[in-house]
Design a protein around this motif. Structure first.
Motif, PDB file in Angstrom:
ATOM      1  N   SER A  83       2.982  35.887 -21.805  1.00 48.88           N
ATOM      2  CA  SER A  83       4.389  36.590 -21.606  1.00 48.88           C
ATOM      3  C   SER A  83       4.349  38.210 -22.035  1.00 48.88           C
ATOM      4  O   SER A  83       3.305  38.589 -22.665  1.00 48.88           O
ATOM      5  N   ASP A  84       5.105  39.051 -21.669  1.00 45.54           N
ATOM      6  CA  ASP A  84       5.420  40.371 -21.983  1.00 45.54           C
ATOM      7  C   ASP A  84       5.235  40.174 -23.429  1.00 45.54           C
ATOM      8  O   ASP A  84       4.595  41.131 -24.111  1.00 45.54           O
ATOM      9  N   GLU A  85       5.959  39.424 -24.179  1.00 48.21           N
ATOM     10  CA  GLU A  85       5.987  39.778 -25.839  1.00 48.21           C
ATOM     11  C   GLU A  85       4.427  39.239 -26.266  1.00 48.21           C
ATOM     12  O   GLU A  85       4.167  39.962 -27.184  1.00 48.21           O
ATOM     13  N   SER A  86       3.751  38.394 -25.753  1.00 46.94           N
ATOM     14  CA  SER A  86       2.463  38.056 -26.414  1.00 46.94           C
ATOM     15  C   SER A  86       1.596  39.163 -26.145  1.00 46.94           C
ATOM     16  O   SER A  86       0.763  39.610 -26.891  1.00 46.94           O
ATOM     17  N   PHE A  87       1.525  39.805 -25.001  1.00 54.74           N
ATOM     18  CA  PHE A  87       0.669  40.979 -24.650  1.00 54.74           C
ATOM     19  C   PHE A  87       1.047  42.087 -25.384  1.00 54.74           C
ATOM     20  O   PHE A  87       0.220  42.967 -25.905  1.00 54.74           O
ATOM     21  N   ASP A  88       2.352  42.482 -25.488  1.00 56.60           N
ATOM     22  CA  ASP A  88       2.766  43.554 -26.499  1.00 56.60           C
ATOM     23  C   ASP A  88       2.280  43.209 -27.887  1.00 56.60           C
ATOM     24  O   ASP A  88       1.855  44.022 -28.475  1.00 56.60           O
ATOM     25  N   ASN A  89       2.304  41.903 -28.502  1.00 55.56           N
ATOM     26  CA  ASN A  89       1.922  41.521 -29.676  1.00 55.56           C
ATOM     27  C   ASN A  89       0.420  41.797 -29.829  1.00 55.56           C
ATOM     28  O   ASN A  89      -0.169  42.252 -30.748  1.00 55.56           O
ATOM     29  N   LEU A  90      -0.356  41.675 -28.790  1.00 57.12           N
ATOM     30  CA  LEU A  90      -1.709  41.616 -28.687  1.00 57.12           C
ATOM     31  C   LEU A  90      -2.043  43.078 -28.722  1.00 57.12           C
ATOM     32  O   LEU A  90      -2.726  43.574 -29.479  1.00 57.12           O
ATOM     33  N   ARG A  91      -1.521  44.129 -28.020  1.00 63.43           N
ATOM     34  CA  ARG A  91      -1.730  45.347 -27.822  1.00 63.43           C
ATOM     35  C   ARG A  91      -1.401  46.180 -29.357  1.00 63.43           C
ATOM     36  O   ARG A  91      -2.220  46.721 -29.940  1.00 63.43           O
ATOM     37  N   TYR A  92      -0.222  45.384 -29.970  1.00 59.40           N
ATOM     38  CA  TYR A  92       0.165  45.929 -31.314  1.00 59.40           C
ATOM     39  C   TYR A  92      -0.891  45.625 -32.465  1.00 59.40           C
ATOM     40  O   TYR A  92      -1.228  46.405 -33.230  1.00 59.40           O
ATOM     41  N   SER A  93      -1.252  44.282 -32.525  1.00 59.60           N
ATOM     42  CA  SER A  93      -2.432  44.165 -33.225  1.00 59.60           C
ATOM     43  C   SER A  93      -3.641  44.726 -33.193  1.00 59.60           C
ATOM     44  O   SER A  93      -4.521  44.942 -33.962  1.00 59.60           O
ATOM     45  N   ILE A  94      -4.194  45.023 -31.862  1.00 48.56           N
ATOM     46  CA  ILE A  94      -5.291  45.838 -31.793  1.00 48.56           C
ATOM     47  C   ILE A  94      -5.195  47.007 -32.177  1.00 48.56           C
ATOM     48  O   ILE A  94      -6.103  47.679 -32.758  1.00 48.56           O
ATOM     49  N   SER A  95      -3.997  47.773 -31.994  1.00 53.16           N
ATOM     50  CA  SER A  95      -3.815  49.194 -32.317  1.00 53.16           C
ATOM     51  C   SER A  95      -3.685  49.412 -33.607  1.00 53.16           C
ATOM     52  O   SER A  95      -4.026  50.425 -34.286  1.00 53.16           O
ATOM     53  N   GLY A  96      -3.071  48.382 -34.580  1.00 55.48           N
ATOM     54  CA  GLY A  96      -2.886  48.286 -35.697  1.00 55.48           C
ATOM     55  C   GLY A  96      -4.006  47.831 -36.627  1.00 55.48           C
ATOM     56  O   GLY A  96      -4.350  48.065 -37.792  1.00 55.48           O
ATOM     57  N   GLY A  97      -5.195  47.474 -35.867  1.00 62.32           N
ATOM     58  CA  GLY A  97      -6.322  47.106 -36.455  1.00 62.32           C
ATOM     59  C   GLY A  97      -6.203  45.628 -37.118  1.00 62.32           C
ATOM     60  O   GLY A  97      -7.283  45.436 -38.043  1.00 62.32           O
ATOM     61  N   ASP A  98      -5.384  44.952 -36.883  1.00 64.14           N
ATOM     62  CA  ASP A  98      -5.053  43.883 -37.737  1.00 64.14           C
ATOM     63  C   ASP A  98      -5.620  42.423 -36.884  1.00 64.14           C
ATOM     64  O   ASP A  98      -5.110  41.916 -36.132  1.00 64.14           O
ATOM     65  N   ILE A  99      -6.906  42.337 -36.974  1.00 60.54           N
ATOM     66  CA  ILE A  99      -7.728  41.293 -36.259  1.00 60.54           C
ATOM     67  C   ILE A  99      -7.143  39.977 -36.656  1.00 60.54           C
ATOM     68  O   ILE A  99      -7.196  39.215 -35.793  1.00 60.54           O
ATOM     69  N   SER A 100      -6.871  39.771 -37.745  1.00 57.58           N
ATOM     70  CA  SER A 100      -6.456  38.342 -38.367  1.00 57.58           C
ATOM     71  C   SER A 100      -5.172  38.005 -37.410  1.00 57.58           C
ATOM     72  O   SER A 100      -5.186  36.632 -37.324  1.00 57.58           O
ATOM     73  N   LEU A 101      -4.236  38.675 -36.940  1.00 56.66           N
ATOM     74  CA  LEU A 101      -3.101  38.195 -36.066  1.00 56.66           C
ATOM     75  C   LEU A 101      -3.594  37.831 -34.611  1.00 56.66           C
ATOM     76  O   LEU A 101      -3.214  36.749 -34.139  1.00 56.66           O
ATOM     77  N   VAL A 102      -4.708  38.416 -34.124  1.00 53.74           N
ATOM     78  CA  VAL A 102      -5.504  38.070 -32.876  1.00 53.74           C
ATOM     79  C   VAL A 102      -6.091  36.888 -32.956  1.00 53.74           C
ATOM     80  O   VAL A 102      -6.106  35.756 -32.105  1.00 53.74           O
ATOM     81  N   ALA A 103      -6.707  36.462 -34.034  1.00 49.65           N
ATOM     82  CA  ALA A 103      -7.634  35.374 -34.419  1.00 49.65           C
ATOM     83  C   ALA A 103      -6.745  34.303 -34.725  1.00 49.65           C
ATOM     84  O   ALA A 103      -7.144  33.114 -33.993  1.00 49.65           O
ATOM     85  N   ALA A 104      -5.451  34.015 -35.503  1.00 50.30           N
ATOM     86  CA  ALA A 104      -4.721  33.212 -35.447  1.00 50.30           C
ATOM     87  C   ALA A 104      -4.094  32.515 -34.233  1.00 50.30           C
ATOM     88  O   ALA A 104      -4.025  31.533 -34.065  1.00 50.30           O
ATOM     89  N   ARG A 105      -3.558  33.660 -33.353  1.00 54.30           N
ATOM     90  CA  ARG A 105      -2.996  33.300 -32.012  1.00 54.30           C
ATOM     91  C   ARG A 105      -4.357  32.531 -31.243  1.00 54.30           C
ATOM     92  O   ARG A 105      -4.009  31.769 -30.574  1.00 54.30           O
ATOM     93  N   ALA A 106      -5.473  32.930 -31.091  1.00 56.30           N
ATOM     94  CA  ALA A 106      -6.706  32.435 -30.515  1.00 56.30           C
ATOM     95  C   ALA A 106      -6.733  31.035 -30.951  1.00 56.30           C
ATOM     96  O   ALA A 106      -6.929  30.037 -30.197  1.00 56.30           O
ATOM     97  N   ILE A 107      -6.968  30.835 -32.275  1.00 60.26           N
ATOM     98  CA  ILE A 107      -6.702  29.368 -32.630  1.00 60.26           C
ATOM     99  C   ILE A 107      -5.943  28.636 -32.160  1.00 60.26           C
ATOM    100  O   ILE A 107      -6.189  27.308 -31.722  1.00 60.26           O
ATOM    101  N   TYR A 108      -4.560  28.970 -32.251  1.00 66.82           N
ATOM    102  CA  TYR A 108      -3.207  28.155 -31.597  1.00 66.82           C
ATOM    103  C   TYR A 108      -3.655  27.915 -30.088  1.00 66.82           C
ATOM    104  O   TYR A 108      -3.615  26.554 -29.813  1.00 66.82           O
ATOM    105  N   LEU A 109      -4.065  28.632 -29.270  1.00 64.12           N
ATOM    106  CA  LEU A 109      -4.255  28.532 -28.093  1.00 64.12           C
ATOM    107  C   LEU A 109      -5.707  27.849 -27.759  1.00 64.12           C
ATOM    108  O   LEU A 109      -5.573  26.707 -26.835  1.00 64.12           O
ATOM    109  N   VAL A 110      -6.446  27.857 -28.540  1.00 68.65           N
ATOM    110  CA  VAL A 110      -7.792  26.754 -28.217  1.00 68.65           C
ATOM    111  C   VAL A 110      -7.438  25.338 -28.628  1.00 68.65           C
ATOM    112  O   VAL A 110      -7.391  24.625 -27.922  1.00 68.65           O
ATOM    113  N   LEU A 111      -6.565  25.239 -29.718  1.00 73.50           N
ATOM    114  CA  LEU A 111      -6.175  23.903 -29.892  1.00 73.50           C
ATOM    115  C   LEU A 111      -5.288  23.221 -29.180  1.00 73.50           C
ATOM    116  O   LEU A 111      -5.085  22.124 -28.977  1.00 73.50           O
ATOM    117  N   LEU A 112      -4.063  24.272 -28.667  1.00 75.10           N
ATOM    118  CA  LEU A 112      -3.112  23.740 -27.509  1.00 75.10           C
ATOM    119  C   LEU A 112      -3.765  23.520 -26.234  1.00 75.10           C
ATOM    120  O   LEU A 112      -3.491  22.495 -25.539  1.00 75.10           O
TER     121      LEU A 112
END
Length: 202
Positions: A83-112
């Protein structure tokens, strides 16, 4: 190649994984080696089944980043797939350097998206008892409720579509969703036929 690469940084590899997992929500057909049509999700599943260590290393890396997150930080994780929201969140996490946000979302997607592979990975993991309990608690508290909500939403959308298309059926087909204890059941009724199916068992 990017998923296999050991030289890629943690952030780079998690970004690639996130994008690949997002693509499993898109029903784009690809041709498999035997000439039969298979989904992108199936191709990824077959690849990871043949390369157990890749998924194991990735999940360990993401868990190390995501588990220490506070509840407030975890609420910032956008779990909406493709979704636009998910990609915006991904870009925000990358630009902010907060890798934990991206990692948490990846875990969710793997389990889902890869539940069978996730169970296989966890059952064959070499975590000690303390780590096993920590992972179970993390998934139960933060991931499982989100997965159940996503699946319930999909069922509700299907039920709505079914009711809107009822004129396409000769008989009277109905669908109901029932939550019984730790299980979610769907019940389909068609004239004198009644079918029950467990969709999710937490």
């Amino acid at each position: 190649d990017a998923i296999k690469s050991s030289s890629a940084s943690d952030l780079e590899s998690i970004i690639v994984w996130s994008l690949v997992l997002d693509l499993t929500f898109i029903n784009s057909g690809i041709s498999s080696s035997d000439g039969n049509s298979s989904s992108f999700r199936r191709a990824i599943t077959e690849f990871l089944r043949a390369n157990d260590d890749i998924l194991a290393d990735f999940m360990k890396k993401c868990l190390e980043l995501a588990i220490p997150m506070s509840d407030d930080d975890f609420r910032q994780v956008c779990l909406s797939p493709v979704s636009d929201e998910s990609f915006d969140n991904l870009r925000y996490s990358i630009s902010g350097g907060d890798i934990s946000l991206v990692a948490a979302r990846a875990i969710y997607l793997v389990l889902l998206r890869l539940p069978a592979l996730s169970r296989r990975w966890f059952d064959h993991s070499d975590f000690d008892a303390s780590s096993v309990n920590t992972i179970k608690s993390f998934v139960k508290k933060r991931i499982s409720p989100q997965i159940i909500e996503f699946e319930l939403g999909a069922l509700r959308r299907f039920k709505k579509d079914l009711s809107e298309q009822k004129d396409d059926f000769d008989g009277d087909m109905k669908m109901s969703i029932r939550i019984i204890g730790r299980e979610i059941w769907t019940v389909f009724s068609f004239t004198e036929v009644r079918i029950q199916e467990i969709c999710i068992r937490s």
